[in-house]
Design an enzyme around this catalytic site. Structure first.
Site, PDB file in Angstrom:
ATOM      1  N   LYS A  76      -4.438  -0.662  -1.671  1.00  0.00           N
ATOM      2  CA  LYS A  76      -3.390  -0.858  -2.682  1.00  0.00           C
ATOM      3  C   LYS A  76      -3.308  -2.332  -3.096  1.00  0.00           C
ATOM      4  CE  LYS A  76      -2.754   3.528  -2.246  1.00  0.00           C
ATOM      5  NZ  LYS A  76      -1.734   4.318  -1.612  1.00  0.00           N
TER       6      LYS A  76
HETATM    7  C1  PLP Z   1      -1.354   5.656  -1.035  1.00  0.00           C
HETATM    8  C2  PLP Z   1      -0.462   6.674  -1.625  1.00  0.00           C
HETATM    9  C3  PLP Z   1       0.571   7.293  -0.913  1.00  0.00           C
HETATM   10  C4  PLP Z   1       0.757   7.158   0.573  1.00  0.00           C
HETATM   11  O1  PLP Z   1       0.751   5.913   1.065  1.00  0.00           O
HETATM   12  P1  PLP Z   1       0.320   5.647   2.604  1.00  0.00           P
HETATM   13  O2  PLP Z   1       0.709   4.221   2.792  1.00  0.00           O
HETATM   14  O3  PLP Z   1      -1.147   5.882   2.700  1.00  0.00           O
HETATM   15  O4  PLP Z   1       1.116   6.577   3.446  1.00  0.00           O
HETATM   16  C5  PLP Z   1       1.421   8.148  -1.595  1.00  0.00           C
HETATM   17  N1  PLP Z   1       1.264   8.419  -2.897  1.00  0.00           N
HETATM   18  C6  PLP Z   1       0.260   7.881  -3.599  1.00  0.00           C
HETATM   19  C7  PLP Z   1       0.144   8.207  -5.052  1.00  0.00           C
HETATM   20  C8  PLP Z   1      -0.649   7.006  -2.995  1.00  0.00           C
HETATM   21  O5  PLP Z   1      -1.664   6.496  -3.696  1.00  0.00           O
END
Ligand code: PLP
Length: 396
Positions: free
Chosen positions: A195
């Site tokens: 991210k």
């Molecule tokens: C990455 C992501 C999540 C979950 O995040 P984590 O930190 O991996 O639990 C939820 N929704 C979307 C759209 C994502 O890309």
């Protein structure tokens, strides 16, 4: 013409280029080391500092740091009062966590289709899905492109729904100049390494509602509540547990990393936009490679750069293109197989192929190209050359 690596030729590059990658610098490492030398490893001053830094950045009043983005979505469900028997509308073109958060609280995710051009939630379809049980809508800023928050808010107002944004792709995105994170009743972020900024694992809920933030802090810490009233009544050690909570705490170690990472976010988004524009320019010359529509280029945070492979013009379908690109050491990916097609949801919720036709047909064509801020110009060029190579090999 050079032979495809898949057929024994030399790959476009020697090392795999991942689709996403974190950037960690000396300042990040020093920030973490400082916490390790301090008295607090978890729930100390860095949690407050990170919450404040993120809420300042996104223009929200409160932030509740939690252990990952999924925990952020679960926390948002809880503090919004979503529970047994409630329905929550989610787009099917997302990561499963968006839907799972509703299930964790005993609510039912109801899958909305997406717009074919940008793969953002189709609000006409969402509206058709609203029933007296619908309590919330959870839009996803897919790929980092902000949803139409004005239209979402008016749909939510008309039907008395809570608006919970899954902005796990969209830290740093803006909608009509307003930062994502300040546009919904609650907004959820992830700090997974792919991210925009990372804490290793981590997440946050931002909201303007003080009571929701308090409830969120209680929920992440076993539902425990300490206040003067309880201490006076029972003793200085005492706390109460008025509701079932979780251990969703984020440590000071994580929060120090996140706070340091945030310093770079603006520069990283500028770089992501530059990479996207280099792809846009180059890929118009490769037949059958169709980038997503972007109605708000100035607000796009480009978590992902997604193209659709048009089989006839490209010369091959997505499946073959994917394998050919991987063989060239281009770490392409696919985001996402629509959630409602996975077995669990079909078995448990009775979802079926055909119920979200735009998402289902888009899925057959999607490829995510590498996109992360420390990609070099040569990396970008390798991706573009590999796309051309695969196209040319198929079409001759
Ligand atoms: C990455 C992501 C999540 C979950 O995040 P984590 O930190 O991996 O639990 C939820 N929704 C979307 C759209 C994502 O890309």
């Amino acid at each position: 013409m050079t032979k495809l690596a898949l057929r024994g030729g030399d790959p476009v590059r020697d090392e795999m280029l991942p689709y996403g990658r974190q950037s960690v610098d000396a300042a990040d490492i020093e920030a973490v080391a400082k916490v390790l030398r301090s008295d607090w490893l978890t729930t100390g001053p860095m949690v407050d500092a990170f919450e404040e830094a993120v809420t300042d950045y996104v223009g929200a009043d409160h932030g509740v740091a939690v252990s990952n983005g999924t925990a952020a979505l679960h926390t948002a469900m809880r503090i919004a009062g979503i529970g047994q028997g409630d329905e929550v509308i989610v787009p099917t073109m997302t990561f499963a966590a968006t839907a799972n958060a509703a299930l964790y609280e005993g609510a039912r995710p109801v899958f909305a289709d997406v717009q074919p051009g940008d793969l953002l939630i189709d609000l006409d379809h969402a509206q058709e899905l609203i029933t007296p049980r619908t309590k919330a809508i959870v839009p996803v800023d897919y790929a980092g492109h902000p949803c139409d928050y004005e239209a979402l808010q008016s749909l939510a107002d008309d039907h008395d729904l809570t608006l919970i944004a899954d902005a796990c792709h969209a830290l740093g995105a803006t909608y009509k100049g307003q930062p994502v994170g300040s546009l919904a009743d609650a907004t959820c972020f992830s700090f997974h390494p792919v991210k925009h900024i990372t804490t290793g694992e981590g997440g946050m809920v931002t909201t303007d509602r003080e009571e929701w933030a308090e409830n969120g802090r209680r929920f992440r810490h076993h539902g425990m509540q300490r206040d003067a009233g309880i201490r006076d009544e029972k003793g200085a050690w005492a706390y109460d547990i008025p509701e079932l909570g979780q251990n969703y705490r984020l440590t000071d170690i994580h929060c120090a990393l996140g706070t340091s990472q945030l310093e770079n976010l603006d520069a990283w988004i500028t770089r992501r936009r530059a990479i996207a524009s280099a792809y846009d320019d180059a890929l118009t010359h490769t037949p059958g490679v169709d980038p997503l529509d972007v109605s708000q280029p100035e607000g796009h945070a480009y978590h992902l750069y997604v193209v659709r492979i048009q089989e006839e013009a490209f010369g091959t379908d997505r499946r073959a293109a994917f394998h050919a690109l991987r063989a060239e050491n281009i770490g392409v990916n696919v985001h996402y197989e629509p959630v409602h097609l996975h077995d669990y949801y079909q078995d448990r919720l009775g979802t079926k192929p055909g119920q979200c036709p735009h998402a289902e047909s888009a899925y057959e064509t999607l490829i995510t190209l590498p996109m992360f801020p420390t990609m070099s110009d040569k990396d970008i060029d390798d991706v573009i050359r590999a796309m051309e190579k695969v196209h040319e090999a198929q079409s001759t």
